[in-house]
Write a protein that holds these residues in place. Structure first.
Motif, PDB file in Angstrom:
ATOM      1  N   LYS A 108       4.353   1.937  -2.332  1.00 15.51           N
ATOM      2  CA  LYS A 108       4.810   3.087  -3.133  1.00 15.51           C
ATOM      3  C   LYS A 108       6.280   3.335  -2.788  1.00 15.51           C
ATOM      4  O   LYS A 108       7.129   3.542  -3.655  1.00 15.51           O
ATOM      5  N   GLU A 126       0.247  -3.886  -3.958  1.00 15.18           N
ATOM      6  CA  GLU A 126      -0.980  -3.077  -3.860  1.00 15.18           C
ATOM      7  C   GLU A 126      -0.656  -1.612  -3.587  1.00 15.18           C
ATOM      8  O   GLU A 126      -1.209  -0.991  -2.682  1.00 15.18           O
ATOM      9  N   SER A 127       0.271  -1.070  -4.380  1.00 18.58           N
ATOM     10  CA  SER A 127       0.812   0.259  -4.084  1.00 18.58           C
ATOM     11  C   SER A 127      -0.035   1.391  -4.638  1.00 18.58           C
ATOM     12  O   SER A 127       0.057   2.528  -4.168  1.00 18.58           O
ATOM     13  N   GLU A 141      -3.884  14.584   0.355  1.00 12.09           N
ATOM     14  CA  GLU A 141      -4.009  13.575   1.407  1.00 12.09           C
ATOM     15  C   GLU A 141      -2.741  13.398   2.229  1.00 12.09           C
ATOM     16  O   GLU A 141      -2.794  13.183   3.439  1.00 12.09           O
ATOM     17  N   TRP A 170       3.754  12.031   0.472  1.00 13.20           N
ATOM     18  CA  TRP A 170       4.653  11.075  -0.181  1.00 13.20           C
ATOM     19  C   TRP A 170       5.518  11.759  -1.243  1.00 13.20           C
ATOM     20  O   TRP A 170       6.604  11.295  -1.556  1.00 13.20           O
ATOM     21  N   GLN A 198      -7.816   6.843  -6.890  1.00 20.20           N
ATOM     22  CA  GLN A 198      -6.946   7.894  -6.356  1.00 20.20           C
ATOM     23  C   GLN A 198      -6.130   8.525  -7.490  1.00 20.20           C
ATOM     24  O   GLN A 198      -5.524   7.828  -8.298  1.00 20.20           O
ATOM     25  N   SER A 232       0.839  -1.197   0.000  1.00 16.76           N
ATOM     26  CA  SER A 232       0.000   0.000   0.000  1.00 16.76           C
ATOM     27  C   SER A 232       0.874   1.246   0.000  1.00 16.76           C
ATOM     28  O   SER A 232       1.777   1.357  -0.821  1.00 16.76           O
ATOM     29  N   ARG A 233       0.711   2.150   0.951  1.00 20.14           N
ATOM     30  CA  ARG A 233       1.568   3.349   0.960  1.00 20.14           C
ATOM     31  C   ARG A 233       3.052   2.953   1.047  1.00 20.14           C
ATOM     32  O   ARG A 233       3.916   3.618   0.488  1.00 20.14           O
ATOM     33  N   HIS A 285      -7.172  -6.078   1.521  1.00 20.43           N
ATOM     34  CA  HIS A 285      -6.006  -5.250   1.202  1.00 20.43           C
ATOM     35  C   HIS A 285      -4.790  -5.687   2.030  1.00 20.43           C
ATOM     36  O   HIS A 285      -4.862  -5.811   3.251  1.00 20.43           O
ATOM     37  N   TRP A 318     -10.062   2.135  -5.756  1.00 17.64           N
ATOM     38  CA  TRP A 318      -9.166   3.204  -5.292  1.00 17.64           C
ATOM     39  C   TRP A 318      -7.708   2.948  -5.697  1.00 17.64           C
ATOM     40  O   TRP A 318      -6.940   3.872  -5.925  1.00 17.64           O
ATOM     41  N   LEU A 319      -7.351   1.661  -5.785  1.00 16.91           N
ATOM     42  CA  LEU A 319      -5.974   1.291  -6.145  1.00 16.91           C
ATOM     43  C   LEU A 319      -5.703   1.419  -7.646  1.00 16.91           C
ATOM     44  O   LEU A 319      -4.563   1.278  -8.077  1.00 16.91           O
TER      45      LEU A 319
HETATM   46  C1  MCU Z   1      -2.730   2.340  -1.507  1.00 23.45           C
HETATM   47  O1  MCU Z   1      -2.092   3.153  -0.528  1.00 23.45           O
HETATM   48  C2  MCU Z   1      -2.798   4.064   0.289  1.00 23.45           C
HETATM   49  C3  MCU Z   1      -3.649   5.018  -0.509  1.00 23.45           C
HETATM   50  O2  MCU Z   1      -2.814   5.739  -1.400  1.00 23.45           O
HETATM   51  C4  MCU Z   1      -4.341   5.996   0.415  1.00 23.45           C
HETATM   52  O3  MCU Z   1      -5.226   6.837  -0.300  1.00 23.45           O
HETATM   53  C5  MCU Z   1      -5.107   5.287   1.486  1.00 23.45           C
HETATM   54  O4  MCU Z   1      -5.486   6.251   2.412  1.00 23.45           O
HETATM   55  O5  MCU Z   1      -4.276   4.369   2.150  1.00 23.45           O
HETATM   56  C6  MCU Z   1      -3.659   3.383   1.366  1.00 23.45           C
HETATM   57  C7  MCU Z   1      -2.851   2.585   2.345  1.00 23.45           C
HETATM   58  O6  MCU Z   1      -1.684   2.865   2.587  1.00 23.45           O
HETATM   59  O7  MCU Z   1      -3.505   1.657   3.037  1.00 23.45           O
HETATM   60  C8  MCU Z   1      -2.833   0.970   4.076  1.00 23.45           C
END
Ligand code: MCU
Length: 396
Positions: free
Chosen positions: A212, A231-232, A262, A265, A254, A208-209, A343, A307-308
């Protein structure tokens, strides 16, 4: 120019990576970019001055062009090595002290050793932790990225150890600050043989974050032999351009204009593009992933969350893969998009694919990593008339 013999993968990989990174003296100048505007993903095989990228030496220049511009317009500046560094190792903790301009910071990644395998161990750096199953025989290096550069909200700008050293007004967004720290972790491991890590077999992962961040670290730290963003989403494997398009069709994805509101990064230098048009960027995130080539990369996605931007990631990753193709090693870069699941909970269906990447890049085994798979109903190939209207050379 390296030979593309696969007989000794690692000799090849290191030689090819070194070649791809050896920037010749005479690269084309980076022109003024005020007029750049392209709705398609910028052609990875054309310099901004119009010259074609035909050889590995050309690619080293193109890579430099991308790296320079991405730092300037999106990620912020990756500083050089600090003035001095002190490393100590005790009780599975690597304590890294850094001095710059009279200021000091200390951070301390911890290493969890495998119960099987042989020292010195291959390792994965976990950007804020690891969300893939720990591979057997592999050490896990836990890197507390949020201590280095915070990522709570838009108010996290300039907060964390990195900014204590370089100033809260440094141009760096959180991700390039993390990449800087990953470089220091590699330096520290190289100076610390008693840590028992094989520094020629270290990868990076995060979800996720933090996925990235794993991608940015892999792109900017050439000693990492395997990059596994999971799942970045946007800011990771997604294309800014394709994500904007998906949102315009009514799917909640997003985008750049959302991400800069938000979190932190990215550098605040990116706001001007995010808030007007990402088409003005002379790169996109296919360019970011391409910086990893020819090293190993496995992009893991999940179809379950609009969203991903899973199609955005697919388009960007297929486009990035063309650089590995041009190098003759398309199978060093894999893309796998699983059907909907929670996720950052790694699905067992992707385990054999992950194993193949781990075994090839961390253990030098001959596995089949020719993996491009999506549970989505997507077709995307380069050239793609809308998104990637460019052709792929074979580097000579
Ligand atoms: C996929 O990563 C992020 C996403 O960019 C954000 O918009 C959301 O708030 O959180 C995602 C994440 O890191 O989830 C753990």
């Amino acid at each position: 120019m390296v030979s593309f013999s696969r007989r000794c993968l690692f000799a090849f990989l290191l030689a090819a990576a070194a070649d791809a990174l050896r920037v010749p003296q005479a690269c084309p100048a980076i022109p003024s970019l005020t007029s750049f505007n392209d709705t398609a993903l910028p052609d990875l095989f054309t310099f901004l001055d119009g010259r074609k990228v035909k050889t590995l030496a050309d690619w080293a220049c193109k890579r430099e062009e991308i790296s320079t511009l991405m730092q300037r317009d999106e990620l912020g500046t990756l500083p050089g090595r600090p003035e001095s560094m002190n490393v100590s190792f005790s009780g599975n903790t690597l304590t890294i002290g850094v001095t710059q301009s009279g200021k000091n910071i200390t951070f301390a990644p911890t290493i969890t050793y495998p119960t099987t395998g042989t020292a010195p161990f291959p390792a994965l750096i976990g950007m804020g932790g690891v969300s893939i199953p720990t591979p057997s025989g592999v050490a896990i290096i836990q890197f507390n990225n949020e201590q280095m550069a915070a990522q709570d909200t838009a108010a996290s700008r300039g907060q964390g150890l990195f900014f204590n050293l370089y100033g809260s007004d440094a141009s760096a967004g959180a991700m390039i600050a993390w990449a800087w720290a990953v470089r220091l972790i590699m330096d520290a491991l190289e100076k610390t043989p008693e840590a028992n890590i094989n520094t020629g077999r270290v990868g990076v992962t995060g979800c996720s974050r933090n996925g990235k961040g794993a991608l940015v670290a892999g792109a900017f730290e050439p000693r990492l032999v395997l990059t596994i963003p999971q799942e970045s989403g946007s800011g990771g494997t997604d294309s800014w351009r394709i994500s904007d398009f998906i949102l315009s069709t009514g799917i909640s994805t997003q985008t750049a204009s959302e991400i800069v509101q938000e979190n932190v990064w990215l550098s605040s230098n990116f706001d001007q593009f995010a808030n007007t048009s990402v088409n003005k960027l002379p790169f996109d995130h296919h360019s970011l992933a391409a910086l990893v080539a020819p090293r190993g990369m496995f992009a893991i996605d999940n179809l379950g969350y609009d969203w991903l931007g899973p199609f955005s990631s697919y388009g960007a990753m297929i486009s990035a893969r063309t650089v590995w193709t041009a190098m003759g090693v398309s199978d060093f870069m894999g893309v796998s998009q699983a059907a909907n699941h929670t996720h950052c909970v790694f699905p067992s269906t992707q385990q054999p694919q992950l194993n193949a990447f781990i075994q090839k890049f961390l253990f030098d085994e001959q596995t089949d990593t020719d993996i491009v798979e999506t549970a989505g109903n997507y077709t995307f190939e380069v050239p793609d008339a809308q998104w990637a209207p460019w052709s792929v050379p074979k580097f000579v």
